[in-house]
Structure formats: structure tokens, C-alpha cells
Motif scaffolding. Structure first.
Motif, PDB file in Angstrom:
ATOM      1  N   PRO A 175       0.801  -1.226   0.000  1.00  0.00           N
ATOM      2  CA  PRO A 175       0.000   0.000   0.000  1.00  0.00           C
ATOM      3  C   PRO A 175       0.833   1.276   0.000  1.00  0.00           C
ATOM      4  O   PRO A 175       0.878   2.010   0.983  1.00  0.00           O
ATOM      5  CB  PRO A 175      -0.831  -0.139   1.280  1.00  0.00           C
ATOM      6  N   GLY A 176       1.503   1.507  -1.085  1.00  0.00           N
ATOM      7  CA  GLY A 176       2.218   2.768  -1.246  1.00  0.00           C
ATOM      8  C   GLY A 176       3.618   2.791  -0.678  1.00  0.00           C
ATOM      9  O   GLY A 176       4.364   3.722  -0.899  1.00  0.00           O
ATOM     10  N   THR A 177       3.966   1.774   0.074  1.00  0.00           N
ATOM     11  CA  THR A 177       5.311   1.735   0.654  1.00  0.00           C
ATOM     12  C   THR A 177       5.961   0.416   0.289  1.00  0.00           C
ATOM     13  O   THR A 177       5.429  -0.363  -0.463  1.00  0.00           O
ATOM     14  CB  THR A 177       5.275   1.878   2.182  1.00  0.00           C
ATOM     15  N   TYR A 178       7.079   0.144   0.855  1.00  0.00           N
ATOM     16  CA  TYR A 178       7.773  -1.092   0.546  1.00  0.00           C
ATOM     17  C   TYR A 178       7.220  -2.279   1.297  1.00  0.00           C
ATOM     18  O   TYR A 178       7.451  -3.412   0.951  1.00  0.00           O
ATOM     19  CB  TYR A 178       9.260  -0.947   0.869  1.00  0.00           C
ATOM     20  N   LYS A 179       6.498  -2.007   2.386  1.00  0.00           N
ATOM     21  CA  LYS A 179       6.026  -3.124   3.189  1.00  0.00           C
ATOM     22  C   LYS A 179       4.822  -3.789   2.549  1.00  0.00           C
ATOM     23  O   LYS A 179       3.841  -3.157   2.221  1.00  0.00           O
ATOM     24  CB  LYS A 179       5.631  -2.647   4.584  1.00  0.00           C
ATOM     25  N   TYR A 180       4.946  -5.069   2.396  1.00  0.00           N
ATOM     26  CA  TYR A 180       3.815  -5.857   1.954  1.00  0.00           C
ATOM     27  C   TYR A 180       2.897  -6.101   3.138  1.00  0.00           C
ATOM     28  O   TYR A 180       3.340  -6.215   4.275  1.00  0.00           O
ATOM     29  CB  TYR A 180       4.280  -7.236   1.487  1.00  0.00           C
ATOM     30  N   ILE A 181       1.611  -6.212   2.829  1.00  0.00           N
ATOM     31  CA  ILE A 181       0.697  -6.828   3.781  1.00  0.00           C
ATOM     32  C   ILE A 181       0.148  -8.064   3.069  1.00  0.00           C
ATOM     33  O   ILE A 181      -0.036  -8.065   1.852  1.00  0.00           O
ATOM     34  CB  ILE A 181      -0.438  -5.882   4.209  1.00  0.00           C
ATOM     35  N   PHE A 182      -0.064  -9.098   3.827  1.00  0.00           N
ATOM     36  CA  PHE A 182      -0.567 -10.343   3.269  1.00  0.00           C
ATOM     37  C   PHE A 182      -1.927 -10.660   3.840  1.00  0.00           C
ATOM     38  O   PHE A 182      -2.246 -10.308   4.977  1.00  0.00           O
ATOM     39  CB  PHE A 182       0.391 -11.500   3.563  1.00  0.00           C
ATOM     40  N   GLY A 183      -2.709 -11.344   3.027  1.00  0.00           N
ATOM     41  CA  GLY A 183      -3.981 -11.837   3.504  1.00  0.00           C
ATOM     42  C   GLY A 183      -3.766 -12.988   4.467  1.00  0.00           C
ATOM     43  O   GLY A 183      -2.641 -13.469   4.663  1.00  0.00           O
ATOM     44  N   THR A 184      -4.852 -13.436   5.028  1.00  0.00           N
ATOM     45  CA  THR A 184      -4.809 -14.502   6.028  1.00  0.00           C
ATOM     46  C   THR A 184      -4.589 -15.880   5.418  1.00  0.00           C
ATOM     47  O   THR A 184      -4.300 -16.832   6.119  1.00  0.00           O
ATOM     48  CB  THR A 184      -6.117 -14.498   6.831  1.00  0.00           C
ATOM     49  N   GLY A 185      -4.739 -15.985   4.101  1.00  0.00           N
ATOM     50  CA  GLY A 185      -4.467 -17.259   3.428  1.00  0.00           C
ATOM     51  C   GLY A 185      -5.707 -18.123   3.283  1.00  0.00           C
ATOM     52  O   GLY A 185      -6.618 -18.096   4.117  1.00  0.00           O
ATOM     53  N   THR A 186      -5.759 -18.886   2.203  1.00  0.00           N
ATOM     54  CA  THR A 186      -6.814 -19.869   1.977  1.00  0.00           C
ATOM     55  C   THR A 186      -6.153 -21.208   1.708  1.00  0.00           C
ATOM     56  O   THR A 186      -5.346 -21.334   0.782  1.00  0.00           O
ATOM     57  CB  THR A 186      -7.698 -19.491   0.770  1.00  0.00           C
ATOM     58  N   ARG A 187      -6.489 -22.173   2.537  1.00  0.00           N
ATOM     59  CA  ARG A 187      -5.902 -23.512   2.408  1.00  0.00           C
ATOM     60  C   ARG A 187      -6.799 -24.360   1.513  1.00  0.00           C
ATOM     61  O   ARG A 187      -7.966 -24.583   1.830  1.00  0.00           O
ATOM     62  CB  ARG A 187      -5.783 -24.146   3.793  1.00  0.00           C
ATOM     63  N   LEU A 188      -6.250 -24.789   0.383  1.00  0.00           N
ATOM     64  CA  LEU A 188      -7.019 -25.567  -0.590  1.00  0.00           C
ATOM     65  C   LEU A 188      -6.557 -27.006  -0.627  1.00  0.00           C
ATOM     66  O   LEU A 188      -5.373 -27.300  -0.739  1.00  0.00           O
ATOM     67  CB  LEU A 188      -6.865 -24.955  -1.996  1.00  0.00           C
ATOM     68  N   LYS A 189      -7.531 -27.899  -0.558  1.00  0.00           N
ATOM     69  CA  LYS A 189      -7.260 -29.327  -0.700  1.00  0.00           C
ATOM     70  C   LYS A 189      -8.123 -29.847  -1.831  1.00  0.00           C
ATOM     71  O   LYS A 189      -9.322 -29.552  -1.896  1.00  0.00           O
ATOM     72  CB  LYS A 189      -7.589 -30.059   0.604  1.00  0.00           C
ATOM     73  N   VAL A 190      -7.517 -30.603  -2.735  1.00  0.00           N
ATOM     74  CA  VAL A 190      -8.243 -31.156  -3.880  1.00  0.00           C
ATOM     75  C   VAL A 190      -8.224 -32.669  -3.769  1.00  0.00           C
ATOM     76  O   VAL A 190      -7.149 -33.285  -3.770  1.00  0.00           O
ATOM     77  CB  VAL A 190      -7.616 -30.707  -5.210  1.00  0.00           C
ATOM     78  N   LEU A 191      -9.386 -33.250  -3.701  1.00  0.00           N
ATOM     79  CA  LEU A 191      -9.500 -34.696  -3.550  1.00  0.00           C
ATOM     80  C   LEU A 191      -9.489 -35.379  -4.910  1.00  0.00           C
ATOM     81  O   LEU A 191     -10.248 -35.008  -5.800  1.00  0.00           O
ATOM     82  CB  LEU A 191     -10.787 -35.037  -2.806  1.00  0.00           C
ATOM     83  N   ALA A 192      -8.622 -36.371  -5.030  1.00  0.00           N
ATOM     84  CA  ALA A 192      -8.518 -37.095  -6.307  1.00  0.00           C
ATOM     85  C   ALA A 192      -9.667 -38.082  -6.486  1.00  0.00           C
ATOM     86  O   ALA A 192     -10.274 -38.510  -5.495  1.00  0.00           O
ATOM     87  CB  ALA A 192      -7.188 -37.829  -6.363  1.00  0.00           C
TER      88      ALA A 192
END
Lengths: 118, 110
Positions: free
Chosen positions: B93-110
Motif C-alpha cells: 500500500p504505497g510503501t515497501y512493506k507488503y501486507i498479506f492476507g490470512t491465506g486460503t488452504r485448498l485441498k483437492v480430492l482425487a
């Protein structure tokens, strides 16, 4: 090198010992970042280096943590007197630069160092 | 300060199904990055979005930044086990520091 290289990939240490983690960024990248990722947690910013400017150490959790970047390239993150709560994956990233053009802000990450403090 | 919230937090789908992951920002986004992290590994850069309405695709993954530039979606078509991992959105957001989202864990069943 072709990508960001971190070593060691795994480190097991005893509580109270000092550890050094190394990051070798992509050649030509002026910006370098260290992050910590604890189990089930998001990425925690630790420290940022940009060229010859003074680093932003605002994310370091305590004075046991320090980092340096020699010659604008390789960086070492040092944790003194390790504690069990220091156990985490430590990630390093580099980018062409920071601020300004969005494309040059893309961070490329190493595979990380998994630190376990017993 | 700006925050990124991802939804859902976790997702389990059957191989071949389509899915969407959302990243919502508390402020206007001036650049949005999508990363994927395989379990126990570092983050791999997927795509970058900059302009409102922009859409990018790579293989079966499509990302879009909405017109108001406060939300991005990542869509996977015909998911495969190789798509499994943690998806993270990031912003500077306008500076060098990234902010990250909380993440989404995806599992795909075969």
C-alpha cells in the motif's frame, strides 16, 4: 543465482543457543525482506533492506533478533539465546526495488528455513 | 492501516470442480499480488494485478481485480491435486512493506 536461496533448510537447536540463517537473493535485486511464519499463522514481517539505506527493523520481535546484509547482497538473520517460541519457518524474499512501479515490487521467496527450538 | 481478508479460510473440493477465492481490502488496492505456498515450502508468485477491472490468466487460474479496486478474486477451473496448497494475496500500500492476507488452504480430492 536463479532464485532466492536460503540455508539451512532445517535447523534444530537447543533453547539458549544462537542461530544464524542465511539468505542469498536474486542477483540484481536491491530489496530484501525477512518474514516469519509460525504454524497456522500468516506471514510476519521482520526486517527490510533496500540498497545502502538504513534497514527497517520495526518488525523484529525482540533485541535477540538482528540481521545484516553485506555488500548489498547476502543477508544473515541471527537469533540469540533462542526460545521455544522462536520455532517457525523463516522466509526471505527479494525484489528489484520497492515502492513505485508495481511490477518491480514483486517479491520472490526462498524455500525458507524451518527452525525448531527444543 | 490496510488489511486484507481472504475467504474462505479453507476449501476442500473434488478434482475437476471449479472454485473461487476472494481477497478483500479495507482500502483501495494499488497493486495486488497472488502467491501460492505448497506445504512446507516458500511462496511462489502467481500473478499481479494493477488496474481496476484487470483480469489475468495462467493455465487454469484466473485472477481479477474489481473496478473499485478493493477486492480480488482467484478462480481455478477444473481443479487438480497439483492446485492444492495455501493461496495468499498480498499488497504493497504505497510503501515497501507488503501486507498479506490470512491465506486460503485448498485441498483437492482425487
Amino acid at each position: 543465482g536463479a532464485g532466492v536461496s536460503q540455508s539451512p533448510s532445517n535447523k534444530v537447536t537447543e533453547k539458549g543457543k544462537d542461530v544464524e540463517l542465511r539468505c542469498d537473493p536474486i542477483s540484481g535485486h536491491t530489496a530484501l525482506y525477512w518474514y516469519r511464519q509460525s504454524l497456522g499463522q500468516g506471514l510476519e514481517f521482520l526486517i527490510y533492506f533496500q540498497g545502502n539505506s538504513a534497514p527497517d527493523k520495526s518488525g523484529l520481535p525482540s533485541d535477540r533478533f538482528s540481521a545484516e546484509r553485506t555488500g548489498g547482497s547476502v543477508s544473515t538473520l541471527t537469533i540469540q539465546r533462542t526460545q521455544q517460541e522462536d520455532s517457525a519457518v523463516y522466509l526471505c524474499a527479494s525484489s528489484w526495488r520497492s515502492g513505485g512501479a508495481v511490477a518491480k515490487n514483486i517479491q520472490y521467496f526462498g524455500a525458507g528455513t524451518r527452525l525448531s527450538v527444543l | 492501516s490496510q488489511e486484507l481478508e481472504q475467504s474462505p479460510q479453507s476449501l476442500i473440493v473434488q478434482e475437476g470442480k471449479n472454485l473461487t477465492i476472494n481477497c478483500t481490502s479495507s482500502k483501495t488496492l494499488y497493486g495486488l499480488y497472488w502467491y501460492k505456498q505448497k506445504y512446507g515450502e516458500g511462496l511462489i508468485f502467481l500473478m499481479m494485478l494493477q488496474k481496476g477491472g484487470e483480469e489475468k490468466s495462467h493455465e487454469k487460474i484466473t485472477a481479477k481485480l474489481d473496478e473499485k479496486k478493493q477486492q480480488s478474486s482467484l478462480h481455478i477451473t477444473a481443479s487438480q491435486p497439483s492446485h492444492a496448497g495455501i493461496y495468499l494475496c498480498g499488497a504493497a500500500p504505497g510503501t515497501y512493506k507488503y501486507i498479506f492476507g490470512t491465506g486460503t488452504r485448498l485441498k483437492v480430492l482425487a
